[in-house]
Each structure stands twice: as structure tokens, then as C-alpha cells.
Design an enzyme around this catalytic site. Sequence first.
Site, PDB file in Angstrom:
ATOM      1  N   GLU A 119       0.809  -1.206   0.000  1.00 23.70           N
ATOM      2  CA  GLU A 119       0.000   0.000   0.000  1.00 23.70           C
ATOM      3  C   GLU A 119       0.853   1.272   0.000  1.00 23.70           C
ATOM      4  OE1 GLU A 119      -2.687   0.248   3.273  1.00 23.70           O
ATOM      5  OE2 GLU A 119      -3.462   2.170   2.559  1.00 23.70           O
ATOM      6  N   ASP A 120       1.913   1.261   0.780  1.00 23.26           N
ATOM      7  CA  ASP A 120       2.632   2.515   1.027  1.00 23.26           C
ATOM      8  C   ASP A 120       4.010   2.638   0.370  1.00 23.26           C
ATOM      9  OD1 ASP A 120       0.540   3.258   2.581  1.00 23.26           O
ATOM     10  OD2 ASP A 120       1.476   2.705   4.487  1.00 23.26           O
ATOM     11  N   ASP A 124      -3.759  -4.372  13.407  1.00 24.23           N
ATOM     12  CA  ASP A 124      -3.337  -3.097  12.822  1.00 24.23           C
ATOM     13  C   ASP A 124      -4.156  -1.961  13.439  1.00 24.23           C
ATOM     14  OD1 ASP A 124      -2.176  -1.256  11.066  1.00 24.23           O
ATOM     15  OD2 ASP A 124      -3.681  -1.628   9.505  1.00 24.23           O
TER      16      ASP A 124
HETATM   17 MN    MN Z   1      -0.803  -0.401   9.385  1.00 25.02          MN
END
Ligand code: MN
Length: 748
Positions: free
Chosen positions: A89-90, A151
Amino acid sequence: MSILTKEEKELIDEKFRDLLEHCQRCKTKVDQDLVRKAFNLAKEAHKNMKRKSGEPYILHPIEVAKIVTYEIGLGAKSIACALMHDVVEDTDYTLEDIENQFGKKIAAIIDGLTKISGVFDNKLSLQAENFRKMLLTLSDDVRVILIKLADRLHNMRTLDSMPHNKQMKVAGETVYLYAPLAHRLGLYAIKTELEDLSLKYHHPKIYEEIQNKIRDNEKRRVTQINRFSFPIIEKLENSGHKFEINGRPKSIASIWSKMQRKGVPFEEVYDLMAIRIIFEPQKGTPEKTQCWNIYSNITDIYMPKPDRIRDWVSTPKANGYEALHTTVMGPDGKWVEVQIRSKRMEEIAERGYAAHWIYKETGSEEGELDKWIRKIREMLENPESNALEFLDEFKMNLFASEIMVFTPKGHIKTLPKDSTALDFAYEIHTEIGNKAIGAKVNYKLVALSHVLNSGDQVEILTSDKQTPQREWLDYAITAKAKSSIKDSLKADTKNRIQKGKKILERKLKEFNLIPSSRIFKKLLPAYDVITKDELYSKIGTGLVTLDDLKKVLRKKSKNKWIRYWELQFGKSSDKKEDENRTNRPEKSEKFDYKTPFILRENIDETSTSYKMAKCCNPIPGDDVIGYRSEIGDLIIHRSKCPKAIKLMSREGDRIVSTKWTTHKILSFLANIRIMGIDRIGMINEITNVISKELNVNMRTVNIEVHDGIFDGTLDLYVHSTKDLNNLIMNLIKIKGVDSVKRIEAPEE
Ligand code: MN
């Protein structure tokens, strides 16, 4: 080049070593290698990233991995996924990179985690049903959900460094979606922490207050627990049980939720004692037998409450929870809940089914985990335990001051508590509000006055013919709805006046006249009105037809003035003075308890010089008195209203005598009760009569039928007692109707 300092790098390695050392479920070389490989990839991928707090980013995945293994009990694969959960994702790494290095299974889990984040970031909100569906489609593997929960838990623990608006969004999602999910999966410890943290950000003052109170009351509580426990400890030790006993700590959120639900102070919730006995299984004795042995020992000392036994040992709850609960009479004469469970059951209760694994010496990780995963999938897929149950759990997580409801498309709207379907309609769009005729709440048809609850799904029904009604102001509670309704009513009034003005001018023209003060001096008293606008308005709505205009214009004005005076101030013997005072009709608005205050119909529908008391709901035609409140409002009560009688006896000087004029535009709420013998078509006939009755509007109808007898209450809007009495007469004519009565004071 990395932006991390030497100290930061050391900290990262130390935290990772700590993770590996305390991981009960990755003792093999293969597992250790997998976790290390994942860590190295994540460390490299996030090397130039920092969290909002300023910490190196990689510390977050490490903490998530710790939660995944220590607090949920998952193994090496899940730890690896947790370490890499934000990579795709990042960072520049792709899913293919992961798949190439770690294989299909791990890549699929990372894919699921990435998609879940995407859904949450793009859409502001999700409906519960959609949330469940999304979980099912995105997570072939339930580990996705579990890692996502971990998370979220870590993000909640570190929410301090986020900006306020983000805190609110994250805390809101947490309490409405994640905490119920954790509960569903049997992860009590995580559920409780998520709820507490949400409360901390939503209502920091309440959170702190309860936290302080818990601290202040701790000593007293421990003493109570000890007094209750000592005899039990003695007895159980003598019988050879090995066990721990403790007072079940209540979470801040659960205390608050109970205070809200039951409307009781902190002490009352906190003082309810609950004791937990966690025993070590005796060799050769089944856990269930031991539970009942302990139960028997306790009830030798304290009397059990007969109907308060909960046996979740024989039949565990769907989420895996096992325990034996009972309630006994404590030494202080108070009921105490006792939970009896083995150490294994305790683990499951706190950490969910994954904890099971620890007690299986030979069970392979995947075997046991697969079983649990299958169970959770069944739970999510089971149509009977679907969205509705989810929503119920949401409702339990309510905060007092606001509710969250869903649009048909799954968007969340936040409204103040007690908001109605009408408020929701205006919240969506002013035009939707203006055209609203009803609503569907959770697919059931309801009136616009229906009060919404958190978790409701609301669909507004509209009609182009609809216009905002004055009575809407009685049940709209949001500022937005109220001001929109008022604006629209003001525009209505204006239109009516314009229309009436034109009609009058046209009519006068037939007599070759134009409006003048001379003419109004004749017209106003003739039509029982005080101002020009009021006359226009009544002409505009057709209440005044002007058919007799010729006659009115011909009449001498003097007599009319006397009539007008009488209308305003009652009969007076001193008619000379009348002439002077009638030039200032506004005077009649001032409070004066010698001459009656005239309750005239105010044509500007949004501002009246008097208010109807909510306790007795007077309607025009009732015997009424006025009470001048401290802030100057004039409140109208029915003369027989018990509250009014009390006011008259105590505060006589605030009582104002009053008198009605005819009311034809405004409606007033009246409640009637109707009873009789039920037959086919009865309810239809009743509603038919009401809807045919002129000048009566139905607000709510509530009819119950038991053993052939029906008993109903109707809330109606009427213009006057005359209209109401007409209706009652027509209702009582219906075959089978026994009695129709106006409810004098609404039941509390
Ligand atoms: Mn996270």
C-alpha cells in the site's frame, strides 16, 4: 540512503529480536527464517518513512506483529504478513514482489489487507452489511481480518499523534465496526481495549472521570471482593482445587455503556460485583465436572439465584466462549455474579479461539487454526446471524449524545440522539426533506416522526405533491431541518397573503373600490381578524370567501367596531373608551390578567405569542388558562390539567385568563383512545373515517389486538375541539367500536 539514525536502527533491531524471542509459535528454523525474511523486506521498504509521531515507520508493523502473535496467538505466516501489511500500500514494492519471494498464500493475505485499507480510505463509511460482505470477499483467509484488527488496535494505541478530525474518524469506525467484529470473533481483550480507546477520543472527559472514579473506589472494592472470596478460597482449597480468584475488572467503556443504558450513576454499575474463578484442570476429571464441583462448593456457602445459571460449558457460545455463570447472594445482601472456568476457557474468552492451540501439545498449527477459521467463516456466512445481529451489537455501543444511521447506499450520517426520519431527510438534502412523505427504516414503513436508533438503515419516500407542514416543527429536532421548514412555511404564508391580496383587490374592483383604511375598518371585524395580512391570508386559503362582501361593505362600521372590541377584550360596559383603544390593537398582545388574553390564530406560522403546554396538549375550544413563565412566555394549559391546577394554587399572579378565536389554519395535537371488538376490516375502517374527516391529520396510529379486542391510540392534528368531537362521533358510529375518548393527559 536511509534517514534513520544509528540509535533508531538499534531500536528497530532490538524490537524485532524481542518479537522473535517471545514468539511461542515460531520456534522452528523454517518459521524463524520466514519471519526474518519478511522483516528484512519490510525494513528495506519502509526505510525512508516515519510515522506521524516521528518514529521510524517499521516500528508499527513490528508492533502489529506482536499483537498478532502475543494477543491473538497466530503463527509465523501471520507474523510475516503483519510485518509486511503496509508494504504494497505505502511503498514501491508490488504484490508480484511479495509473491515471488513468499509465494501465493502470503501474497493473497497481503492483497486482502491492502484492499481493506483502500475501502476504508476511499469511502467515508460503510454499512454493516457491506462491511461483512467486504470482509468475506476480501478475505479468503480469516487471518486478513485478524491482522487488520491488530493493525487497528495499534493505530488506536498510537492515535495521539493524529490530527483531531482523523482521530474522530478512526475512533468512530473502531467502535462501530471493529469492536463488534472483535467481539464476534471472541477476542474479548481486544474488543474491550478498542472500545475503551474509542471512548477516550470521543468523550475524553467522561473517560477520565470514570478512570478517576475507578481509582478512588478501588480500595473499597478490593475489601468487598476479599470478604466475599475468603470463605470460597478456604472451601475450594480444602477440596483440593488449584485456582485463581479475582474480581472481574470492568472496562471503562462497559461501565459507561451500562450507565447510559440503565440511566444509573457510576457507583451503581461499579458496585455490582462479578467474581471469576479460573481453575487448573485436575488429572482425570473432565473440566465440565470440575466446573460443577466448584459450583456446588460455592452454593454451599452462598445462596444461588435459581434462574441465573448460564451453562456455556455444555454448549459453548458461537464465538467459542465457554464458562459456567451463576449469581449468588453475597454477605452484604447483594447479588454477585460468579464465573467459573478452566485456564483453557479463560484463554479462549480473552484471546479467542486461536488460543486453543496453546493447549494442544501435538496439534499442528494449521490444523487447529483451520478449524477456527472455518468456524468464523461459517459465522460470517450464516444468513441467520447476519447484518441484523451485527447491527444489534452496534446499537449496544451507543454513545448518548449522537446516533449513526445508514443511507440505503451505506453511507453513515451522524445525527443528534432522538432525531427523526424527517431530520434524516433534511440531513440528506433540503429538497428531500421538503418532499418527504414517509420513510422506510430497516425496510419497514414508518411515519416521518419515527425516532431513529443507531444502526438503522433509512430510506426516505418523497412525493412531488408534498410541501412542508407546520406540525413538522413538532418533531424535527436538528437545526437544519427546523430552519428549512420555517423558511418554507414563511414563503407559504407570503404566497397566501399575496394571493389573498389579489383576490380582494379584484373583488373590490367590481364595486369600483380600492383597498383603503376605511374599507379595512369594515372588513377586519366582519371577518373576525385583526390585521390586513390575516385577512389576506384567510382569503388566500379560501377560509374567507368574500361572497358577502357587498353586505359587509354596506353595513355601518360603528356596530362592527363594538363587535371587534368585544372580540378583543370581551364585553365591556364602558363603550366610550373603546373608540380610543381600538386604534392600538397590539395592546391585546400584552399580558394582563384582568381582561382575557385572546388566543388568536397567528398567521405567521413560525412565531406565536403563546405556546401549548406539552403536558395536556390543549386544542382550540378547550377550557384553558395561560401561565406566564419567568422568561415571559405565555404557556396555555387546559384548566383541568393537574399541572395547571398546581400552578394556579401556587403562582396565581402568573395566571392569565384566555379566550380562543376561531382556528382554521393551524393544527394541534390531540391523542385519542379507541377500543372495541375486532373484526375483519376494522382497522381499515377506522383509518378511513379519520382520513375522510375534514381538518384532521393523522400522525401516528397504534392499534393492538388481543383475543379479539382491539385497543388503540391515535395521535391526530386537529384545528379545534369541534373538529375533534366530529371525528369522535363518526368513529363511535363504526360497528364494533365501544369507546372513543380523548386522552386527558398522555401517560408517562
Ligand atoms: Mn498499518
